[in-house]
Design an enzyme around this catalytic site. Structure first.
Site, PDB file in Angstrom:
ATOM      1  N   ARG B  12       0.825  -1.218   0.000  1.00 34.96           N
ATOM      2  CA  ARG B  12       0.000   0.000   0.000  1.00 34.96           C
ATOM      3  C   ARG B  12       0.857   1.266   0.000  1.00 34.96           C
ATOM      4  O   ARG B  12       0.547   2.245  -0.682  1.00 34.96           O
ATOM      5  CB  ARG B  12      -0.944  -0.010   1.207  1.00 34.96           C
ATOM      6  CG  ARG B  12      -2.023  -1.061   1.083  1.00 34.96           C
ATOM      7  CD  ARG B  12      -2.864  -1.110   2.331  1.00 34.96           C
ATOM      8  NE  ARG B  12      -2.194  -1.764   3.453  1.00 34.96           N
ATOM      9  CZ  ARG B  12      -2.371  -1.442   4.730  1.00 34.96           C
ATOM     10  NH1 ARG B  12      -3.179  -0.452   5.053  1.00 34.96           N
ATOM     11  NH2 ARG B  12      -1.740  -2.099   5.683  1.00 34.96           N
ATOM     12  N   GLU B  60     -19.052   4.322  -1.762  1.00 36.67           N
ATOM     13  CA  GLU B  60     -18.224   3.719  -2.805  1.00 36.67           C
ATOM     14  C   GLU B  60     -18.878   3.764  -4.184  1.00 36.67           C
ATOM     15  O   GLU B  60     -18.194   3.887  -5.207  1.00 36.67           O
ATOM     16  CB  GLU B  60     -17.887   2.267  -2.446  1.00 36.67           C
ATOM     17  CG  GLU B  60     -17.040   2.118  -1.188  1.00 36.67           C
ATOM     18  CD  GLU B  60     -17.835   2.236   0.115  1.00 36.67           C
ATOM     19  OE1 GLU B  60     -19.084   2.245   0.064  1.00 36.67           O
ATOM     20  OE2 GLU B  60     -17.208   2.327   1.184  1.00 36.67           O
ATOM     21  N   HIS B 111      -6.587  -4.476   0.948  1.00 38.99           N
ATOM     22  CA  HIS B 111      -7.211  -5.397   1.907  1.00 38.99           C
ATOM     23  C   HIS B 111      -7.952  -6.546   1.219  1.00 38.99           C
ATOM     24  O   HIS B 111      -9.078  -6.884   1.570  1.00 38.99           O
ATOM     25  CB  HIS B 111      -8.150  -4.643   2.856  1.00 38.99           C
ATOM     26  CG  HIS B 111      -7.435  -3.663   3.751  1.00 38.99           C
ATOM     27  ND1 HIS B 111      -6.715  -2.595   3.251  1.00 38.99           N
ATOM     28  CD2 HIS B 111      -7.319  -3.599   5.093  1.00 38.99           C
ATOM     29  CE1 HIS B 111      -6.190  -1.911   4.256  1.00 38.99           C
ATOM     30  NE2 HIS B 111      -6.523  -2.499   5.383  1.00 38.99           N
TER      31      HIS B 111
END
Lengths: 285, 319
Positions: B12, B60, B111
């Site tokens: 990340r 989202e 994730h």
């Protein structure tokens, strides 16, 4: 408040004639395809026409025009009214009117729901309800990043705003102070299963949008003068208030043909040949 | 090939750094996050370029369509959130507003898989690769280390069309060299072998490499292929290796339904049928626990792979 802009009698007369032509074409397209959304295509005719004919800066040559990058954008979030958008674009000279007869047919550029990349004038792909306002927000931000003065217009169905994403987007528009975004709700009060207030109530619509940080105007969505005045006013109002503007356009589902008006059953149904002739007669007067 | 598992790097952070570097070069890059910028590391870009960073809050679906709109203005959006939300929550938006019109939107989802850990099943995406792979026009990439992450992000930036890059929460040891080049249509054969082929990506790749070392001690020469690109699948490398070894295992931190294993088996069953075994999360949900515990629980470690390889090789030899 600045004096409301008005259309001249001649402009009104001309627009009324074009609106008739668009209604005729919508019904012929849906009849030829033997499928399509009659009711919800007839209700936003005046709104879409006024936008393209009087309120938007746009180019019928599409990206062949050197000024293409400086166009206003229109997003048909209620993509099932595609016939109205196609018929309007044809009247504006984007493509030959004859192509309207390919609507919903295999290989056609006039897909059942607006599809990006096929037909001049189609900015994004819509059809899955609730997504157009978010996309319009993205365009509004893009225009601001590029320091362009253009506007984004988006038309939503009233049933459509039952989609949760619309309210995610409503918050985004207000948060980012999108004064270059003007939305219109085609408030025809009917959805597939019936009256919006019985299926899942939307009222008080104005208060809902106001509480989300929008400026709200309400008009008769078939009155060309009112539509024009409201949109031109919205352009200024948004700038004054640093906010997005919502125009609630009260309309009649199936408008223009007596037997389709205010009938939920005409949402997704084509006319047969006999019904079409009767309807065309009524529209032509 | 020996991997130093003691030194692990964050994929990340590699993403955040690469995104910021690219942002300096190209002002058309915009970033959209949904209230997870501290986790996805898009915060690095946000700090450097606040005017080109848009937070949609916990929304989202809005984020995906906002990116679609921005892309029509010539912007190059990177959308980041957790894999479960990018692929699950916003699947319809990805499909209809981005992939169908083939807009130039990059999804970098973090994730992925069970190694999300303590948050449990609601946040552990074991279906995202399957969901994204099924959408036409979509490119699906699962980098295994920080080096590959950087290169995959650069590829996504250059590629004109939708790309889904899936990153793990866990840090991983570098398995690729500093001379690594990302190639869309070419997987990397990291260890050549003749007895069995092990194909992996993401966090499980280093486990596969460790497993190959263990197999050497019992005279099994395993070929290890790094396959970061799940779609489009690299047919040529697959068929060549399968023809050589005759037995293929896939190893992934994802469900065995629809992910790397499915992509490999679809390709081999049509082009070069052979003995195969898909190892991954066995069509079940994850649960809370430490990442390392979950890898053991769901059979995603070198030890578990070792047993599976022995079984498969036995099956091959008894044919």
């Amino acid at each position: 408040m600045t004096e409301q802009k008005r259309l001249s009698e001649e402009e009104l007369k001309n627009l009324e004639e074009v609106a008739k032509k668009i209604r005729e074409n919508i019904l012929i397209m849906i009849n030829t395809a033997k499928s399509g959304h009659t009711g919800g295509s007839l209700s936003p005719v005046e709104v879409i026409l006024t936008l393209y004919a009087k309120c938007m800066t746009h180019y019928k040559d599409w990206h062949n025009s050197p000024e293409w990058g400086n166009r206003d954008r229109f997003i048909l979030s209620k993509g099932h009214a595609s016939a109205t958008l196609y018929a309007t674009l044809a009247q504006m000279g984007y493509f030959d009117e004859h192509e309207l007869l390919t609507f919903r047919k295999l290989g056609s550029r006039l897909q059942g729901h607006p599809t990006f990349g096929l037909l001049p004038g189609i900015e994004v792909s819509t059809g899955s309800l609730g997504q157009g306002l978010s996309m319009a927000n993205g365009i509004a931000l893009g225009l601001k990043l590029d320091k362009k003065e253009n506007y984004v217009f988006v038309l939503l169905g009233d049933g459509e705003i039952q989609e949760g994403q619309v309210w995610e987007a409503a918050m985004t528009s207000a948060h980012y102070k999108m004064d270059n975004l003007i939305a219109v709700i085609d408030r025809n009060r009917l959805q597939i299963d019936g009256d919006t207030e019985q299926v899942k109530s939307l009222d008080p619509l104005d208060k809902k949008w106001e509480s989300f940080g929008w400026q709200v105007l309400e008009i008769d969505g078939h009155n060309l003068q009112e539509i024009y005045g409201a949109i031109e006013h919205a352009k200024e109002l948004g700038k004054q208030k640093s906010a997005p503007v919502m125009i609630i356009a009260n309309t009649i589902k199936g408008k223009g043909v007596t037997f389709t008006e205010n009938q939920a059953s005409w949402h997704g149904k084509p006319m047969n040949d006999e019904e079409l002739q009767k309807a065309l007669q009524e529209i032509r007067g | 090939m020996v991997i130093n598992k003691a030194i692990k790097k964050s994929l990340r952070v590699a993403y955040g750094e690469t995104l910021t570097e690219l942002g300096k070069k190209d002002e058309n890059i915009v970033v959209i996050d949904s209230d997870l910028s501290c986790s996805t590391q898009t915060q690095m870009f946000a700090k450097e370029f606040p005017d080109r960073f848009f937070n949609t809050g916990v929304a989202e679906q809005d984020a995906v369509c906002l990116a679609a709109g921005l892309s029509t203005c010539g912007k190059i959006p990177f959308v980041s959130t957790f894999a479960i939300f990018a692929s699950g929550r916003a699947w319809d938006q990805v499909r209809n507003s981005v992939a169908h019109p083939k807009f130039n939107v990059n999804f970098v989802a973090t994730h992925g898989g069970v190694t999300v850990g303590e948050d449990g099943a609601s946040h552990q995406s074991v279906e995202d690769i399957s969901l994204m792979r099924s959408i036409p026009h979509m490119i699906v990439i699962v980098p295994s280390d920080s080096i590959e992450t950087r290169e995959a992000i650069k590829f996504a930036y250059e590629y004109n069309g939708p790309v889904y890059v899936r990153l793990s929460r866990s840090n991983t040891p570098d398995v690729n060299g500093s001379d690594y080049k990302f190639e869309l249509n070419k997987s990397k054969v990291l260890i050549e072998g003749t007895d069995v082929t092990m194909i992996s990506n993401g966090e499980t790749l280093c486990e596969a490499l460790e497993c190959a070392q263990m197999l050497k001690k019992v005279n099994i020469n395993a070929e290890v292929i790094s396959m970061p690109v799940v779609k489009p699948v690299d047919k040529e490398t697959l068929i060549k290796s399968a023809a050589k070894t005759g037995a293929v295992l896939t190893l992934e931190n994802h469900s065995v339904v629809g992910g790397l294993g499915s992509a490999v088996c679809e390709c081999l069953s049509e082009n070069h049928p052979c003995i195969t075994k898909r190892i991954g999360v066995n069509d079940e949900f994850g649960q809370s626990g430490k990442a390392e515990e979950l890898l053991v629980k769901y059979g995603l470690t070198a030890d578990k792979f070792y047993d599976e390889v022995l079984t498969l090789v036995e099956k091959k030899n008894s044919k």
